[in-house]
Design a protein around this motif. Structure first.
Motif, PDB file in Angstrom:
ATOM      1  N   UNK A  35      31.026  -2.093 -20.258  1.00 42.17           N
ATOM      2  CA  UNK A  35      30.948  -3.160 -19.259  1.00 42.17           C
ATOM      3  C   UNK A  35      31.081  -4.519 -19.943  1.00 42.17           C
ATOM      4  N   UNK A  43      33.878  -7.398 -19.373  1.00 38.15           N
ATOM      5  CA  UNK A  43      33.563  -8.809 -19.142  1.00 38.15           C
ATOM      6  C   UNK A  43      34.328  -9.692 -20.124  1.00 38.15           C
ATOM      7  N   UNK A  67      27.868 -15.536 -22.527  1.00 34.01           N
ATOM      8  CA  UNK A  67      28.012 -15.281 -21.093  1.00 34.01           C
ATOM      9  C   UNK A  67      27.910 -13.786 -20.803  1.00 34.01           C
ATOM     10  N   UNK A  90      25.209 -12.649 -18.226  1.00 36.64           N
ATOM     11  CA  UNK A  90      25.747 -12.262 -16.924  1.00 36.64           C
ATOM     12  C   UNK A  90      25.975 -10.768 -16.756  1.00 36.64           C
ATOM     13  N   UNK A  91      26.064 -10.042 -17.860  1.00 35.85           N
ATOM     14  CA  UNK A  91      26.343  -8.608 -17.737  1.00 35.85           C
ATOM     15  C   UNK A  91      25.238  -7.773 -18.402  1.00 35.85           C
ATOM     16  N   UNK A 142      21.485  -8.276 -16.734  1.00 40.72           N
ATOM     17  CA  UNK A 142      21.319  -7.614 -15.428  1.00 40.72           C
ATOM     18  C   UNK A 142      21.381  -6.098 -15.522  1.00 40.72           C
ATOM     19  N   UNK A 143      22.245  -5.578 -16.431  1.00 41.87           N
ATOM     20  CA  UNK A 143      22.392  -4.128 -16.541  1.00 41.87           C
ATOM     21  C   UNK A 143      21.107  -3.478 -17.051  1.00 41.87           C
TER      22      UNK A 143
END
Lengths: 352, 270
Positions: free
Chosen positions: B170, B174, B183, B187-188, B191-192
């Protein structure tokens, strides 16, 4: 004219090495075709900057992205290359809309602007109504289209697609393939597609690059590759019996010691190929016009479309297609001996 | 008579006594003390007891310091967990071992070690005292430090596990969409692994709340300043058994709540 994409990918890891040259012009779609483990995905990852090269180079639109010899390497986020991953990798914590807006946001667009761009792209792939959903609520075909919209959102110079249809069921695959074909046709940059399905490659790509064991074994448009396979793998893929030997006039002496009489006259190292449907099977040695006739044993048989495909063992290993009626009449069973015959006019020969 | 092998495997009552008896004894050994605590608790005077200023002070101080310690662990532990999970470097195994040391180290030893470094004459402590005029030992900040020291491994281990379990592709996706490493992280990646971070933070907070040895060694036992719940329990045990029981029941209730929270988190995780 220089190509839009010019790459020489050299890399390797434990027991595997790759050396592949790729070129693609603007608007061209290239298919990397090959068996599992051939290095197709590695090549794609190298282009995207996700896998380091040990030598060679990657140039896109005149910009040097990779050249290990000069310690040059541009990070994936600065390459302007869009990727559709094999299982799409849509961010599970973002809505479909925000997944597509992710790229434009990183380009510096505000939230509202990026979402407007994303909404437009989703509308283009016919998915405006699922924009607010989470990726896990999508069907396979929808997820594939979202992944495509997400990759296209930055209008990439180069679009990479890793087995874009492999995760779909047969029915969805057909529709999605047609749609993908349409979108690739509109893409102004180049596209490189990785697949092990010859149908995907033939439908979607302008040019086929067949990769085996980390090397390009054949390259060309669909017509050339399907008509004149150069390896066992490609021959099997396009459904041809393929042999290699030395040609002298209409005679090709095979490496196995046998010889084939062919229609095309040529000299030197050559391939000879014929389709399974060209093979006729007989219980007794057939009489008549000059033909390639040999004695064979049935190694196996299975259904193939509306006929039976028979694997022949013996001096010349080949596949033959017969109708179920003919098979019943001849009493074909595995282990049985038969006579196989192929007309010279059915065998294509071309330089190796 | 022949025995159907499948029927034998499926028979529910196949537990050998040699395993069943010690298993039940073990279960009783772990649950009986807690039951005893609840049986002895002065339920009628409980509300009045809870309102006593010493109890409230200790409760408030514990909540504040444990939360601050968890914050500190998140601030330093998240990047550390990321480093261990995502970056290959020489000596990574050694770093991972060092991070887990406070798990097995007796907390008192941790307290002594903290004193030696952050104490008035310690390497860092003397520097802090000279330049900023800050002294950590025997202060509320010292409590936070002692708590963070012992509870950091819980957070790092939980988050590192979550990061390893999360699909790193993931992050690659991104990157191809133009996201830089920072980032991608915010952003990835975050949250994951959010469920993992939450679980780690809760564990970390619970460990900080129960911290005793390092706290009393490094921060002392001053009511209102460094006297947290476990310290108050220990002190009350010598003077007022009932007060000790009340405080213990509160800590037990918090622990059970934490456990319930974690179960929710773990079952809700994707």
């Amino acid at each position: 004219m220089t190509a839009l994409l010019d790459a020489h990918l050299v890399t390797g890891h434990s027991g595997f090495s790759m050396d592949v040259r790729l070129r693609a012009d603007a608007g061209e779609t290239l298919a990397l075709l090959g068996p599992n483990g051939a290095g197709k995905t590695t090549a794609l990852r190298a282009l995207a900057g996700l896998h380091g090269l040990s030598a060679g180079h990657v140039t896109l639109e005149g910009r040097l992205l990779d050249r290990p010899a000069e310690r040059r390497w541009v990070a994936p986020e600065h390459r302007g290359i869009g990727v559709v991953f094999q299982d799409y990798l849509l961010f599970p914590h973002l809505s479909v809309l925000d997944n597509v807006a992710f790229g434009p946001r990183r380009r510096g667009l505000g939230r509202a602007e990026a979402r407007a761009v994303a909404a437009g792209l989703l509308a283009r792939v016919g998915l405006a109504e699922v924009a607010r959903r989470r990726p896990r609520q999508l069907s396979g075909g929808q997820a594939q289209r979202v992944a495509l919209a997400r990759a296209m959102a930055l209008d990439p110079v180069l679009l990479l697609l890793d087995e874009p249809l492999a995760a779909l069921d047969a029915r969805t695959r057909l529709d999605t393939r047609a749609e993908l074909h349409h979108h690739l046709g509109q893409h102004r940059g180049a596209a490189v597609l990785v697949t092990h399905d010859p149908v995907d490659a033939l439908v979607l790509a302008d040019r086929l690059v067949v990769v085996e064991d980390g090397a390009v074994v054949q390259e060309g448009d669909a017509e050339t590759v399907t008509a004149r396979p150069r390896t066992e793998y490609v021959a099997r893929l396009v459904g041809l019996n393929l042999y290699r030997g030395r040609a002298a006039g209409h005679r090709v002496a095979l490496d196995s010691g046998e010889a084939l009489t062919v229609a095309d006259a040529l000299d030197g190292e050559a391939f000879a190929a014929f389709p399974p449907s060209a093979v006729a099977l007989h219980a007794e040695r057939p009489e008549g016009s000059p033909r390639n006739v040999w004695e064979a044993r049935i190694a196996g048989m299975h259904r193939h479309g509306d006929h039976l495909r028979v694997q022949l063992d013996g001096a010349l290993r080949a596949a033959a297609d017969v109708t179920p009626a003919a098979a019943a009449q001849l009493g074909l069973v595995p282990g049985r001996g038969v006579w196989a015959a192929v007309k010279a006019a059915e065998i294509r020969a071309y330089p190796a | 008579m022949t025995v159907d092998p499948i029927a034998r495997v499926r028979r529910p009552r196949g537990v050998p006594l040699a395993l069943l008896v010690p298993a039940l004894l073990g279960l009783a050994f772990m649950t009986l003390p807690m039951v005893g605590l609840l049986l002895r608790a002065p339920w009628r005077t409980m509300p009045r007891r809870l309102a006593e200023p010493e109890v409230l002070d200790a409760l408030w101080l514990s909540a504040v310091t444990a939360t601050a310690a968890t914050g500190l662990c998140l601030l330093l532990g998240l990047p550390l967990a990321w480093l261990l999970a995502r970056v290959e470097f020489r000596g990574r195994g050694l770093v991972r071992a060092l991070v887990t040391v406070p798990l097995v180290l007796p907390p008192v030893v941790g307290g002594v070690a903290l004193l030696l470094v952050f104490g008035r004459n310690g390497i860092v402590g003397s520097l802090l005292a000279e330049t900023l005029g800050v002294t950590l030992p025997f202060s509320t900040a010292g409590v936070v430090l002692a708590m963070a020291f012992v509870s950091m491994p819980f957070l790092v281990i939980a988050v590192e596990g979550a990061l390893r379990g999360a699909d790193a592709r993931y992050e690659e996706a991104a990157a191809t969409l133009g996201a830089g490493r920072w980032t991608v992280f915010t952003h990835v990646t975050l949250p994951l692994v959010a469920p993992g971070i939450a679980a780690g933070a809760v564990l970390c907070w619970a460990r900080a709340l129960g911290e005793f040895g390092a706290t009393i060694t490094f921060a002392g036992n001053f009511p209102g300043r460094t006297q947290t719940m476990p310290l108050a329990v220990y002190l009350a045990l010598e003077t007022d058994l009932e007060a000790a029981i009340v405080l213990s029941v509160i800590l037990l209730a918090v622990s059970v709540t934490v456990l319930a929270c974690l179960r929710e988190r773990w079952t809700a995780a994707p």
